[in-house]
Design a protein around this motif. Structure first.
Motif, PDB file in Angstrom:
ATOM      1  N   GLY A  46      30.917  34.661  42.742  1.00 18.48           N
ATOM      2  CA  GLY A  46      31.539  34.289  44.015  1.00 18.48           C
ATOM      3  C   GLY A  46      32.239  35.459  44.679  1.00 18.48           C
ATOM      4  O   GLY A  46      32.187  35.616  45.910  1.00 18.48           O
ATOM      5  N   LEU A  47      32.874  36.307  43.882  1.00 20.54           N
ATOM      6  CA  LEU A  47      33.553  37.484  44.445  1.00 20.54           C
ATOM      7  C   LEU A  47      32.548  38.495  44.983  1.00 20.54           C
ATOM      8  O   LEU A  47      32.793  39.142  46.004  1.00 20.54           O
ATOM      9  CB  LEU A  47      34.429  38.126  43.372  1.00 20.54           C
ATOM     10  N   ALA A  48      31.421  38.647  44.297  1.00 20.62           N
ATOM     11  CA  ALA A  48      30.386  39.562  44.783  1.00 20.62           C
ATOM     12  C   ALA A  48      29.841  39.086  46.126  1.00 20.62           C
ATOM     13  O   ALA A  48      29.630  39.890  47.052  1.00 20.62           O
ATOM     14  CB  ALA A  48      29.262  39.669  43.758  1.00 20.62           C
ATOM     15  N   ASN A  49      29.620  37.781  46.263  1.00 19.71           N
ATOM     16  CA  ASN A  49      29.140  37.250  47.540  1.00 19.71           C
ATOM     17  C   ASN A  49      30.214  37.344  48.625  1.00 19.71           C
ATOM     18  O   ASN A  49      29.909  37.582  49.798  1.00 19.71           O
ATOM     19  CB  ASN A  49      28.687  35.799  47.361  1.00 19.71           C
ATOM     20  N   TYR A  50      31.466  37.160  48.231  1.00 21.49           N
ATOM     21  CA  TYR A  50      32.583  37.311  49.173  1.00 21.49           C
ATOM     22  C   TYR A  50      32.645  38.737  49.709  1.00 21.49           C
ATOM     23  O   TYR A  50      32.974  38.969  50.882  1.00 21.49           O
ATOM     24  CB  TYR A  50      33.872  36.941  48.453  1.00 21.49           C
ATOM     25  N   ALA A  51      32.299  39.714  48.877  1.00 14.64           N
ATOM     26  CA  ALA A  51      32.368  41.126  49.275  1.00 14.64           C
ATOM     27  C   ALA A  51      31.446  41.429  50.446  1.00 14.64           C
ATOM     28  O   ALA A  51      31.712  42.354  51.229  1.00 14.64           O
ATOM     29  CB  ALA A  51      32.018  42.021  48.090  1.00 14.64           C
ATOM     30  N   PHE A  52      30.359  40.670  50.600  1.00 16.29           N
ATOM     31  CA  PHE A  52      29.454  40.900  51.730  1.00 16.29           C
ATOM     32  C   PHE A  52      30.150  40.666  53.072  1.00 16.29           C
ATOM     33  O   PHE A  52      29.716  41.200  54.092  1.00 16.29           O
ATOM     34  CB  PHE A  52      28.236  39.975  51.631  1.00 16.29           C
ATOM     35  N   THR A  53      31.213  39.881  53.075  1.00 19.18           N
ATOM     36  CA  THR A  53      31.919  39.571  54.328  1.00 19.18           C
ATOM     37  C   THR A  53      33.014  40.581  54.643  1.00 19.18           C
ATOM     38  O   THR A  53      33.640  40.489  55.705  1.00 19.18           O
ATOM     39  CB  THR A  53      32.547  38.166  54.238  1.00 19.18           C
ATOM     40  N   LEU A  54      33.250  41.529  53.734  1.00 16.85           N
ATOM     41  CA  LEU A  54      34.334  42.493  53.889  1.00 16.85           C
ATOM     42  C   LEU A  54      33.801  43.836  54.378  1.00 16.85           C
ATOM     43  O   LEU A  54      32.610  44.122  54.266  1.00 16.85           O
ATOM     44  CB  LEU A  54      35.056  42.678  52.555  1.00 16.85           C
ATOM     45  N   PRO A  55      34.669  44.695  54.894  1.00 15.63           N
ATOM     46  CA  PRO A  55      34.243  46.039  55.289  1.00 15.63           C
ATOM     47  C   PRO A  55      33.733  46.817  54.081  1.00 15.63           C
ATOM     48  O   PRO A  55      34.044  46.491  52.929  1.00 15.63           O
ATOM     49  CB  PRO A  55      35.532  46.669  55.845  1.00 15.63           C
ATOM     50  N   LEU A  56      32.966  47.867  54.353  1.00 17.81           N
ATOM     51  CA  LEU A  56      32.455  48.705  53.279  1.00 17.81           C
ATOM     52  C   LEU A  56      33.596  49.268  52.434  1.00 17.81           C
ATOM     53  O   LEU A  56      34.656  49.622  52.951  1.00 17.81           O
ATOM     54  CB  LEU A  56      31.636  49.863  53.849  1.00 17.81           C
ATOM     55  N   GLY A  57      33.364  49.351  51.123  1.00 21.67           N
ATOM     56  CA  GLY A  57      34.341  49.966  50.249  1.00 21.67           C
ATOM     57  C   GLY A  57      34.931  48.994  49.243  1.00 21.67           C
ATOM     58  O   GLY A  57      34.507  47.838  49.114  1.00 21.67           O
ATOM     59  N   PHE A  58      35.934  49.487  48.516  1.00 24.03           N
ATOM     60  CA  PHE A  58      36.582  48.757  47.427  1.00 24.03           C
ATOM     61  C   PHE A  58      37.797  47.996  47.946  1.00 24.03           C
ATOM     62  O   PHE A  58      38.615  48.538  48.694  1.00 24.03           O
ATOM     63  CB  PHE A  58      37.011  49.746  46.342  1.00 24.03           C
ATOM     64  N   HIS A  59      37.926  46.749  47.519  1.00 29.82           N
ATOM     65  CA  HIS A  59      39.047  45.914  47.945  1.00 29.82           C
ATOM     66  C   HIS A  59      39.695  45.303  46.701  1.00 29.82           C
ATOM     67  O   HIS A  59      39.102  44.428  46.048  1.00 29.82           O
ATOM     68  CB  HIS A  59      38.579  44.804  48.887  1.00 29.82           C
ATOM     69  N   ALA A  60      40.890  45.781  46.339  1.00 31.45           N
ATOM     70  CA  ALA A  60      41.633  45.209  45.218  1.00 31.45           C
ATOM     71  C   ALA A  60      42.201  43.870  45.642  1.00 31.45           C
ATOM     72  O   ALA A  60      42.696  43.713  46.767  1.00 31.45           O
ATOM     73  CB  ALA A  60      42.744  46.157  44.791  1.00 31.45           C
ATOM     74  N   LEU A  61      42.144  42.894  44.746  1.00 36.43           N
ATOM     75  CA  LEU A  61      42.586  41.534  45.059  1.00 36.43           C
ATOM     76  C   LEU A  61      43.671  41.130  44.071  1.00 36.43           C
ATOM     77  O   LEU A  61      43.388  40.831  42.908  1.00 36.43           O
ATOM     78  CB  LEU A  61      41.405  40.566  44.982  1.00 36.43           C
ATOM     79  N   SER A  62      44.903  41.123  44.520  1.00 40.85           N
ATOM     80  CA  SER A  62      46.018  40.782  43.639  1.00 40.85           C
ATOM     81  C   SER A  62      46.173  39.267  43.481  1.00 40.85           C
ATOM     82  O   SER A  62      46.778  38.797  42.511  1.00 40.85           O
ATOM     83  CB  SER A  62      47.322  41.386  44.172  1.00 40.85           C
ATOM     84  N   THR A  63      45.648  38.504  44.425  1.00 43.19           N
ATOM     85  CA  THR A  63      45.704  37.050  44.358  1.00 43.19           C
ATOM     86  C   THR A  63      44.305  36.475  44.525  1.00 43.19           C
ATOM     87  O   THR A  63      43.373  37.170  44.955  1.00 43.19           O
ATOM     88  CB  THR A  63      46.623  36.470  45.449  1.00 43.19           C
ATOM     89  N   VAL A  64      44.150  35.211  44.225  1.00 37.51           N
ATOM     90  CA  VAL A  64      42.842  34.552  44.292  1.00 37.51           C
ATOM     91  C   VAL A  64      42.448  34.312  45.747  1.00 37.51           C
ATOM     92  O   VAL A  64      43.174  33.627  46.472  1.00 37.51           O
ATOM     93  CB  VAL A  64      42.869  33.208  43.548  1.00 37.51           C
ATOM     94  N   PRO A  65      41.322  34.847  46.208  1.00 33.46           N
ATOM     95  CA  PRO A  65      40.855  34.537  47.564  1.00 33.46           C
ATOM     96  C   PRO A  65      40.534  33.046  47.692  1.00 33.46           C
ATOM     97  O   PRO A  65      40.044  32.422  46.744  1.00 33.46           O
ATOM     98  CB  PRO A  65      39.586  35.388  47.716  1.00 33.46           C
ATOM     99  N   MET A  66      40.782  32.495  48.846  1.00 33.14           N
ATOM    100  CA  MET A  66      40.563  31.066  49.046  1.00 33.14           C
ATOM    101  C   MET A  66      39.113  30.662  48.794  1.00 33.14           C
ATOM    102  O   MET A  66      38.835  29.555  48.331  1.00 33.14           O
ATOM    103  CB  MET A  66      40.969  30.680  50.464  1.00 33.14           C
ATOM    104  N   VAL A  67      38.187  31.570  49.076  1.00 31.94           N
ATOM    105  CA  VAL A  67      36.763  31.219  48.962  1.00 31.94           C
ATOM    106  C   VAL A  67      36.340  30.965  47.517  1.00 31.94           C
ATOM    107  O   VAL A  67      35.297  30.343  47.268  1.00 31.94           O
ATOM    108  CB  VAL A  67      35.869  32.324  49.571  1.00 31.94           C
ATOM    109  N   VAL A  68      37.121  31.434  46.551  1.00 30.64           N
ATOM    110  CA  VAL A  68      36.772  31.213  45.138  1.00 30.64           C
ATOM    111  C   VAL A  68      37.850  30.425  44.401  1.00 30.64           C
ATOM    112  O   VAL A  68      37.787  30.295  43.173  1.00 30.64           O
ATOM    113  CB  VAL A  68      36.512  32.555  44.408  1.00 30.64           C
ATOM    114  N   ASP A  69      38.813  29.896  45.132  1.00 27.53           N
ATOM    115  CA  ASP A  69      39.910  29.168  44.494  1.00 27.53           C
ATOM    116  C   ASP A  69      39.397  27.969  43.695  1.00 27.53           C
ATOM    117  O   ASP A  69      39.869  27.704  42.589  1.00 27.53           O
ATOM    118  CB  ASP A  69      40.906  28.695  45.558  1.00 27.53           C
ATOM    119  N   SER A  70      38.425  27.252  44.227  1.00 26.54           N
ATOM    120  CA  SER A  70      37.909  26.075  43.527  1.00 26.54           C
ATOM    121  C   SER A  70      37.202  26.463  42.230  1.00 26.54           C
ATOM    122  O   SER A  70      37.246  25.722  41.244  1.00 26.54           O
ATOM    123  CB  SER A  70      36.950  25.293  44.431  1.00 26.54           C
TER     124      SER A  70
END
Length: 232
Positions: free
Chosen positions: A191-215
Motif C-alpha cells: 500500500g505504501l509503494a502504491n501511495y508513493a506514485f501519488t507523491l513527488p519524485l524522491g524519498f518521503h519519510a513517514l513518521s505517522t501512518v498515512p490515511m490511505v493505509v490506516d485500515s
C-alpha cells in the motif's frame, strides 16, 4: 496435444495396415471413433491436471504477524508499472505490538520491478539502522530479491551495486533475519509503494501512518488473514 496426434497417427497406420494385409474388420464410423477417442483423452488429461493441482497445493490463511519480543519487523515492497516503467517503493517498521515505528514512500521515477524492490529494501534498512534497531526481521514478497539478499549476486549482474549497498547495511553490528513472505503478509508495504506514485519524485519519510493505509495497519494488528493456495 502430442498424445492426441500420436493416437490419430497410430490408428490411421493401423487401419492402413489392415487394408493392406486383409485385416478389414468393420468400423462403422472411423471419424466418429477418432472424435470420441479425442474427447476421452482430453477429459482424462483435465482430470489428471486437476488431481495434481489439488494434491500439490493446499489453502492456507496468510497474514502479517508481529515480530518476537525484543525484535522489530521491516516490510518493504517495490512496484513498477511496466518493466521498466514508472516505479515506486515503500516500507514500514513495526515493533512487537504491531505499532508504527517509522515508514517511507519512495517515488523512484522509471526503473524495473526488481530494482524498485531493492530500493525499498535499501531505504527500509536505512530507516531501521538510523533508529538504532539491533534485532530486525526483514520481510519481502519477492523470492528473487530475498535470494539476492541471502545468497549474494554476481558482480556482473546489473543489480549487483544495489545488492551490495543492502549487504553493507545487513553486515553492520546488528542481527537481520531475511524472509520471503506472500503478498497477503506484505499488504502494508504494498500500500505504501502504491501511495508513493501519488507523491513527488524522491524519498518521503513517514513518521505517522498515512490515511490511505490506516485500515491496513489496523487489520494487521487485529490479525486479519486471507486464503491462499500454497504448495505443500
Amino acid at each position: 496435444m502430442l498424445l492426441i496426434n500420436y493416437l490419430h497417427t497410430w490408428w490411421g497406420w493401423k487401419w492402413r495396415c489392415g487394408n493392406l494385409f486383409g485385416d478389414n474388420r468393420l468400423w462403422r464410423d472411423r471419424v466418429k471413433f477418432i472424435q470420441n477417442l479425442t474427447t476421452e483423452v482430453v477429459q482424462a488429461g483435465k482430470v489428471s491436471r486437476e488431481q495434481r493441482g489439488i494434491a500439490g497445493r493446499v489453502e492456507r490463511l496468510i497474514g502479517w504477524s508481529a515480530p518476537q519480543m525484543g525484535w522489530f519487523k521491516l516490510n518493504t515492497d517495490g512496484a513498477s508499472r511496466g518493466n521498466p516503467g514508472l516505479a515506486a517503493a515503500g516500507g514500514v517498521l513495526r515493533n512487537e505490538e504491531g505499532e508504527w515505528c517509522g515508514g517511507f514512500a519512495l517515488n523512484i521515477g522509471r526503473c524495473s520491478a526488481p530494482l524498485a524492490e531493492l530500493w525499498g529494501v535499501y531505504y527500509g534498512l536505512y530507516i531501521a539502522w538510523e533508529k538504532r534497531v539491533t534485532r530486525l526481521e526483514l520481510e519481502v514478497d519477492s523470492e528473487m530479491v530475498a535470494g539476492f539478499l541471502k545468497q549474494g549476486i554476481g558482480e556482473t549482474h546489473p543489480l549487483s551495486f544495489l545488492v551490495r549497498l543492502c549487504h553493507g547495511f545487513i553486515s553492520k553490528d546488528w542481527i537481520v533475519r531475511i524472509s520471503h513472505v506472500y503478498r497477503e503478509a506484505n499488504r502494508l508495504a504494498d500500500g505504501l509503494a502504491n501511495y508513493a506514485f501519488t507523491l513527488p519524485l524522491g524519498f518521503h519519510a513517514l513518521s505517522t501512518v498515512p490515511m490511505v493505509v490506516d485500515s491496513i495497519i489496523r487489520e494487521d494488528v487485529a490479525g486479519f488473514s486471507y486464503p491462499r493456495l500454497v504448495a505443500l
